[in-house]
Each structure stands twice: as C-alpha cells, then as structure tokens.
Design a protein around this motif. Structure first.
Motif, short mmCIF file in Angstrom:
data_model
loop_
_atom_site.label_atom_id
_atom_site.label_comp_id
_atom_site.label_asym_id
_atom_site.label_seq_id
_atom_site.Cartn_x
_atom_site.Cartn_y
_atom_site.Cartn_z
N LEU A 1 -27.91 17.44 22.55
CA LEU A 1 -26.47 17.63 22.29
C LEU A 1 -25.61 17.08 23.42
O LEU A 1 -24.43 17.40 23.50
N TYR A 2 -26.18 16.23 24.26
CA TYR A 2 -25.44 15.71 25.42
C TYR A 2 -24.10 15.10 25.01
O TYR A 2 -23.11 15.25 25.69
N ARG A 3 -24.08 14.39 23.90
CA ARG A 3 -22.87 13.67 23.49
C ARG A 3 -21.93 14.51 22.64
O ARG A 3 -20.93 14.00 22.14
N ILE A 4 -22.28 15.77 22.43
CA ILE A 4 -21.42 16.62 21.60
C ILE A 4 -20.26 17.14 22.46
O ILE A 4 -20.47 17.72 23.51
N ALA A 5 -19.05 16.91 21.99
CA ALA A 5 -17.89 17.37 22.76
C ALA A 5 -17.44 18.75 22.27
O ALA A 5 -16.90 19.54 23.02
N ASP A 6 -17.66 19.04 20.99
CA ASP A 6 -17.15 20.26 20.38
C ASP A 6 -18.24 20.79 19.45
O ASP A 6 -18.76 20.04 18.62
N PRO A 7 -18.63 22.07 19.60
CA PRO A 7 -19.72 22.59 18.75
C PRO A 7 -19.47 22.37 17.25
O PRO A 7 -20.42 22.31 16.47
N GLY A 8 -18.19 22.21 16.84
CA GLY A 8 -17.87 21.95 15.43
C GLY A 8 -18.51 20.67 14.91
O GLY A 8 -18.78 20.53 13.72
N GLU A 9 -18.80 19.74 15.83
CA GLU A 9 -19.41 18.48 15.41
C GLU A 9 -20.83 18.66 14.91
O GLU A 9 -21.39 17.78 14.25
N LEU A 10 -21.43 19.81 15.22
CA LEU A 10 -22.82 20.04 14.81
C LEU A 10 -22.95 20.14 13.30
O LEU A 10 -24.05 20.04 12.76
N GLU A 11 -21.83 20.31 12.63
CA GLU A 11 -21.81 20.32 11.18
C GLU A 11 -22.53 19.10 10.61
O GLU A 11 -23.19 19.17 9.57
N TRP A 12 -22.42 17.97 11.30
CA TRP A 12 -22.99 16.72 10.78
C TRP A 12 -24.51 16.71 10.85
O TRP A 12 -25.15 15.84 10.30
N LEU A 13 -25.09 17.65 11.58
CA LEU A 13 -26.55 17.64 11.74
C LEU A 13 -27.27 18.41 10.64
O LEU A 13 -28.48 18.37 10.56
N GLY A 14 -26.53 19.16 9.82
CA GLY A 14 -27.20 19.97 8.81
C GLY A 14 -28.00 21.10 9.44
O GLY A 14 -29.15 21.34 9.09
N LEU A 15 -27.39 21.79 10.41
CA LEU A 15 -28.14 22.77 11.20
C LEU A 15 -28.63 23.97 10.40
O LEU A 15 -29.64 24.56 10.74
N ALA A 16 -27.91 24.33 9.34
CA ALA A 16 -28.31 25.51 8.57
C ALA A 16 -29.75 25.35 8.10
O ALA A 16 -30.53 26.30 8.11
N GLU A 17 -30.10 24.12 7.72
CA GLU A 17 -31.46 23.88 7.23
C GLU A 17 -32.49 23.98 8.35
O GLU A 17 -33.67 24.12 8.09
N LEU A 18 -32.02 23.85 9.59
CA LEU A 18 -32.97 23.83 10.70
C LEU A 18 -33.38 25.23 11.13
O LEU A 18 -34.43 25.43 11.71
N SER A 19 -32.53 26.22 10.87
CA SER A 19 -32.77 27.54 11.43
C SER A 19 -33.38 28.48 10.38
O SER A 19 -32.95 29.60 10.22
#
Lengths: 156, 348
Positions: A80-98
């Motif tokens: 996540l080094y290049r992530i400026a705002d945790p809101g950007e994590l939406e693009w990763l499809g994180l719900a499926e990861l957890s």
C-alpha cells in the motif's frame, strides 16, 4: 506475545520466512511494517516461495496487489506504499480478500488503516547497524498460534 | 468475441483506459488516425464540478471518466452518434478500477448499438508505436519498461505475442523510484535521479549488472537497490557523491536493459526494437540503444512519451484493429484482472 530478534542477516531472514510458511497454510492476515529497503519484500518473497508459489513473485508496489493460488490456498500480496487515502482501497476488491480462508500479506498496512482486514500477526523490520531487527507480535488467537508454531527465536 | 456485427470496423473508435492510476480516453479513426486523446491529469474540467475541482484521489475513475469522455469527443469534434465502436481496457489491472471503465464503455456501446471490445492493457502498449507516423512493421521485439513492468516481448504480428523475459522482483522504474527515495529524493524520484546522474562522474562507483552473467532474458532489480543503499550509507554523503552514485546506478540499469534487448534480438532474429513505458524517456537508455542499433544494424523505435505511459489512445487503436476484423464482446460486462498476453486471438 511479542518476539524480537536483532542483527539478522539476509540468509537468516529468508530462513525465518520459510519456517513461518507451515503456520500460514490455512490463511490469515499478516502485516509487514518497516521502512523502504528494510526487507519486507524479501521476507514476503521467501515466504511465498516456501508456500509453493513458483511463478515470478513481482513486487506489488505499482500493481498494489499480486495474487496467487497454491494447493487450494488463495494468497494476496498487497503493497500500500502508493496509497494516499484508505478510500482508494475500494479498487482492490478487499471485501473478497478478508474471507478468513485466504492468506493476505500486507506491506505498508498503516496506509490502509480502517479499510483492511485486521491482522493476526504483525512483523516489524528495521535497519540495524548489522543487518535487520525483527519484531513479531500476535494480534489475535489465531496469531498467537501462528507465532507459537513459528517460534522465530528457536535456533535453526 | 464471436460473430461480426454490421457496424464493426466502420467509424471512429472510443478508447477507455482505467486499469490502474490513470484515467485516459481517446478517439481513433481507422481512416483518419488519432482524432483526440486526453488524460485526466492533464486537463482541467472546471465546469463539471461547478467551478471548483476537488483534489481527486488517483484511481478515482468513477468521477473522472464521463467528463473526460465528453471532453475528448468535443476535442475530436464528434458526437456519440458518430462513433463506430467502443474499446476499453478489460485487464490486467485492479478489478475495481477495470470495472469502472468496462461498465461505462460497455453500457455506452450497448445504448448506441455499437460493437464493444475489451483490450489487453499490454497489447495497447505493444501497439502504441503504430500511432506514430513511421510505424515499425512486425516482427519486432518490444521492451516495456515502466514503474510496473520490465518485460521483453516478441511481436510476431498483431495479436501474436510471446513473453521472452520479465522481472523476477522489482520493475526498472520501481528500482529508479525506490533508489531515489533511499538517497533522500522525494518519491517517486526516478526522473530526478536520472537528472542527478547527468552530473555524476563515471567510474567512481560501480554496481553489478544483475542476471547478465547467465543466459536468459529475465530481469532482477531488487538487489541493486540494496547495493546502492549500502554504498550511499558508507559514503561521505556529499552532493557530488550522490550524483556519482546516481550515475553508477543508472549505468547499471541501462546496460542491463541494453544487454537483454540485444540478446532478445539475437534470439528471435528480429531487426526492429520498440521501447515502451515511462523508463523509455530515459536519455541514457535512448542513447545507448540508438548507438547499439547503429553499430549492430537494428532499428530502434521510441513512441512519443505520452504514448509510452498509460493512455487511452493505445486502447482505442488496439480496439479498432480488433473490431476491424469482426472481433467484439458479448453484452455482459467482464474484466480480467489477470490475463495472459499469449492467450489473445491473432488479428493478422
């Protein structure tokens, strides 16, 4: 439980990563903290190889996520080094990861605070005068079991 | 991609790129060439936000895309009714980011009764030199070097690609950016590091050329970062020293890339080399490869920088080539976050 080791050279770090692999075969979430060049990606790469990933293990710094599947286990390696705002994590499809079944390795987890699955085990790597310092901390019951099985202070 | 439909291959194609950080839109006309191309980061769209442009996070494609489509069509002097097809990046990339572009593009095509085509992002990069006035004819070898990639690919024809080599860890551009950071430059500092290297003296430091001492076309740049860090930490850390270290680092990367390019040309028998990706802007790399080409009798093609980095023009072009031979998608919206370049159907 917290275990700290000091002055690890790279071969030792790689051996420790490989020895952690069996404790992660049922999934879970591992945070890897530390400065640029502290050895996070080296550790993650050695761990992934020990888990059986034989594809190229590319740095996820630009792609943000690299995913693998070995022996029925889905593995997601995030940086996540290049992530400026945790809101950007939406693009990763994180719900499926957890889902609790996948293994999720997260470098720079502080940049995703509040949007990431919580960690079972957290590792911190620091540059030291000679080599690297490693601190491992369990953050859940599952993490306690992982840390006990790993026992990084054990010789060998 | 099954039956050709009536309008395929006729009229300008709208291209949409949203696979990672950039939101890019373009219109490519098979008869007239590129009519317009825009990147969100390059333009201001005051009107769309009531006069104030909020500082949008990168990768916020949802809010950027439709204003950008309108702007691009306006620049091309076209309305949606003039379009003949729609192309979008279907992968590889971030699933959430890909879905924004795919959904918008697929819906637009469906509502206009136009064919739509999902484009492989890497194919876009490989075909970007065809946007230039003097396009290289396949077969050629492409070196794609950017923050996210370090690949050598054989292009036997359009849609006929073989991966010759890839990075085993860090990409070349990533090595530049991270090394710059380790030496105290702001991230991402690759271009700043290259500028610093111009002031460096040759031969003061020397770093290994990773993986050039064995056969094969793969790259590994992660260890170089550590070598540079150690050299920097054990130096006097003076300004001239920083430039000297930068110089040696850049030489190591450039020479490694050049060695592998020449090896790939020898292995495939191709006589044309295409350089794509942001690192393709590096002056030392350009000079080294141009010199090697002149010496050894191969031509080197550099697309202009705006087509080296992520953009919508390359997607519109690649999509237009596939639509022209009747390839297109079925109506459902599909993206492929992981997608093997070698699995694409040939065009010619």
């Amino acid at each position: 439980m917290i275990i700290s080791l000091n002055g690890l050279d790279e071969p030792h770090l790689v051996r420790l990563a490989a020895r952690l692999a069996p404790a992660l075969r049922d999934g879970g979430t591992l945070y890897l903290r530390g400065d640029l060049g502290a050895g996070k990606t080296t550790f993650a790469r050695a761990l992934l190889q020990a888990l059986g990933v034989d594809a190229r293990i590319k740095s996820p710094t630009y792609s943000l996520i690299e995913s693998y599947r070995v022996g029925g286990l889905d593995i997601h390696h995030l940086d996540l080094y290049r992530i400026a705002d945790p809101g950007e994590l939406e693009w990763l499809g994180l719900a499926e990861l957890s889902d609790g079944l996948s293994l999720v390795l997260v470098e720079w987890p502080e940049r995703g605070a509040g949007s990431l699955p919580s960690a079972d085990l957290q590792l911190r790597l620091d540059h030291a005068d000679a080599g690297r310092d490693l601190a491992a901390r369990a953050l859940s019951l599952r993490g306690e079991a992982m840390l006990a099985a790993w026992d990084p202070a054990r010789p060998g | 991609m099954n039956q050709p439909i009536a309008k395929a291959g006729h009229g300008p194609v709208l291209g949409v790129e949203t696979s990672c950080d950039e939101t890019g839109v373009a219109v490519f006309d098979p008869a007239r060439g590129l009519l317009a191309h825009t990147l969100y980061s390059q333009i201001r769209m005051h009107a769309d936000y009531g006069g104030v442009v909020p500082e949008l996070a990168s990768r916020d494609h949802v809010r950027k895309l439709m204003p950008l489509v309108r702007e691009t069509l306006a620049r091309a002097g076209l309305g949606v009714a003039d379009l003949g097809g729609v192309a979008y990046t279907a992968g590889p990339g971030l699933v959430g980011a890909l879905l924004v572009g795919a959904t918008a593009a697929r819906a637009l095509a469906w509502s206009l009764g136009l064919p739509a085509i999902g484009v492989h992002h890497m194919e876009g990069h490989l075909l970007a030199p065809l946007l230039e006035a003097d396009p290289p004819e396949p077969p050629f070898v492409a070196l794609l070097v950017s923050g996210g990639h370090s690949m050598l690919i054989e292009v036997a024809g359009i849609g006929r690609y073989t991966l010759l080599g890839d990075t085993l860890d860090d990409a070349a551009g990533e090595a530049f950016d991270k090394t710059a950071k380790l030496m105290g430059l702001p991230y991402p500092g690759g271009p700043a590091l290259a500028r610093l290297a111009e002031q460096g003296r040759p031969g003061v430091f020397r770093f290994a050329r990773p993986m050039t001492d064995r056969p094969g076309l793969d790259f590994s740049f992660s260890g170089l970062k550590t070598q540079v860090l150690l050299a920097w930490q054990h130096s006097d850390r003076a300004e001239q020293t920083r430039a000297d270290v930068a110089r040696a680092f850049e030489e190591a990367i450039v020479e490694t890339l050049a060695i592998k390019c020449r090896r790939a040309l020898a292995q495939t028998g191709a006589r044309r080399l295409v350089i794509a990706g942001g690192v393709g802007a590096n002056r030392r790399l350009r000079a080294e490869l141009a010199e090697a080409g002149a010496r050894e009798g191969f031509s080197v093609h550099f697309p202009r920088l705006e087509f080296c980095t992520d953009n919508g023009a390359m997607i519109a072009l690649a999509g237009a080539l596939r639509l022209a031979v009747g390839q297109h998608e079925t109506p459902e919206i599909r993206v492929r976050p992981r997608w093997d370049l070698a699995s694409l159907p040939p065009v010619a």
